[in-house]
Design an enzyme around this catalytic site. Structure first.
Site, PDB file in Angstrom:
ATOM      1  N   SER A 179      59.877  53.968  75.340  1.00 16.05           N
ATOM      2  CA  SER A 179      61.129  54.596  75.540  1.00 16.05           C
ATOM      3  C   SER A 179      62.036  54.551  74.416  1.00 16.05           C
ATOM      4  CB  SER A 179      61.909  53.667  76.941  1.00 16.05           C
ATOM      5  OG  SER A 179      62.851  54.124  77.154  1.00 16.05           O
ATOM      6  N   TYR A 212      64.489  45.592  80.342  1.00 17.31           N
ATOM      7  CA  TYR A 212      63.722  46.771  80.198  1.00 17.31           C
ATOM      8  C   TYR A 212      63.648  47.012  78.600  1.00 17.31           C
ATOM      9  CZ  TYR A 212      62.424  51.566  80.790  1.00 17.31           C
ATOM     10  OH  TYR A 212      61.831  53.106  80.664  1.00 17.31           O
TER      11      TYR A 212
END
Length: 250
Positions: free
Chosen positions: A141, A154
């Site tokens: 990501s 995350y």
């Protein structure tokens, strides 16, 4: 060399919807046989029917990535039934937003297990059977190299997955297996529908990215197909952002 993936078997985790589904679609269109992974068998069956009405080129694999102890027997059974996986796309993930000081430790551990430990464990299990020329593609990501408040777990997991990509490239390179990553930016998936409908977010994204828009889900597939193909045979340890210029733009 071509992008064609005829006679290659690919497995995409988290593939019943969203970006995982589009990655699987791209691999099918490039000629691969594809195994869709997920937790909901009904959703998997619907996705498989949408990608392959003939029922001959798309399979399903139900496995809970939170159950790490189930991986080894499940992988051995899959390989015994369908043969070695040539292309592994570690796409499935979890997210737990919240202030770091308030986020329950159990939620942090669960997220790290699914987003980082599960790809590590699946990769090493499948790599035991992968032939020379195998491909592992980790979906990281843009939250790996950059950060914002309220998303620490995350960001840590995805940053770790990018580092793991480099480590596995070194580990599996002598076996002829390449390991690369794809780092998606902002995509207009069903999960992001509420954000896509927000005019303020659209205005901000229009100024924050070079292309000035959300990514269409199908635009993720090209990077995955390329890295899975013979055209990427000398690329390993690399993470490719697919973000409309978000990381490069200020």
């Amino acid at each position: 060399m071509k992008l064609e993936l005829q006679d290659r078997l690919a497995l995409v985790t988290g593939a019943s919807r969203g970006l995982g589904f589009e990655m699987a679609r791209g691999l099918v269109q490039a000629g691969a046989r594809v195994i869709l992974h997920g937790r909901d068998q009904t959703a998997l069956d619907e996705a498989a029917a949408a990608l392959d009405p003939s029922g001959t080129r798309v399979l399903t694999w139900r496995l809970d990535l939170a159950d790490l102890n189930a991986f080894a027997p499940a992988v051995e059974a899959l390989v015994a039934n369908h043969g070695p996986v040539d292309i592994l796309v570690n796409n499935a993930g979890a997210r737990a937003r919240g202030k770091l000081e308030d986020l329950p430790l159990a939620d942090i551990q669960s997220l790290i297990d699914v987003d980082l430990v599960a790809p590590l464990h699946l990769s090493r299990l499948f790599a035991r059977h992968m032939p020379t020329g195998g491909r592992i593609i980790n979906i990281t990501s843009i939250a790996g190299p950059i950060a914002r408040s309220g998303d620490a777990a995350y960001t840590a997991a995805k940053g770790g997955l990018a580092a793991l990509t480099r480590a596995m490239a070194a580990e599996f390179g002598p076996k002829g297996i390449t390991v690369n990553g794809v780092a998606p930016g902002f995509f207009a998936t069903q999960a992001n529908a509420e954000m896509v409908a927000d005019e303020a977010i659209n205005d901000w994204l229009g100024k924050r990215t070079s292309l000035g828009r959300w990514g269409n889900p199908e635009e993720i597939a090209g990077a995955v197909v390329f890295l899975a193909s013979p055209l990427a045979s000398y690329i390993t340890g690399h993470v490719l952002p697919v973000d409309g210029g978000y990381l490069a733009h200020f």
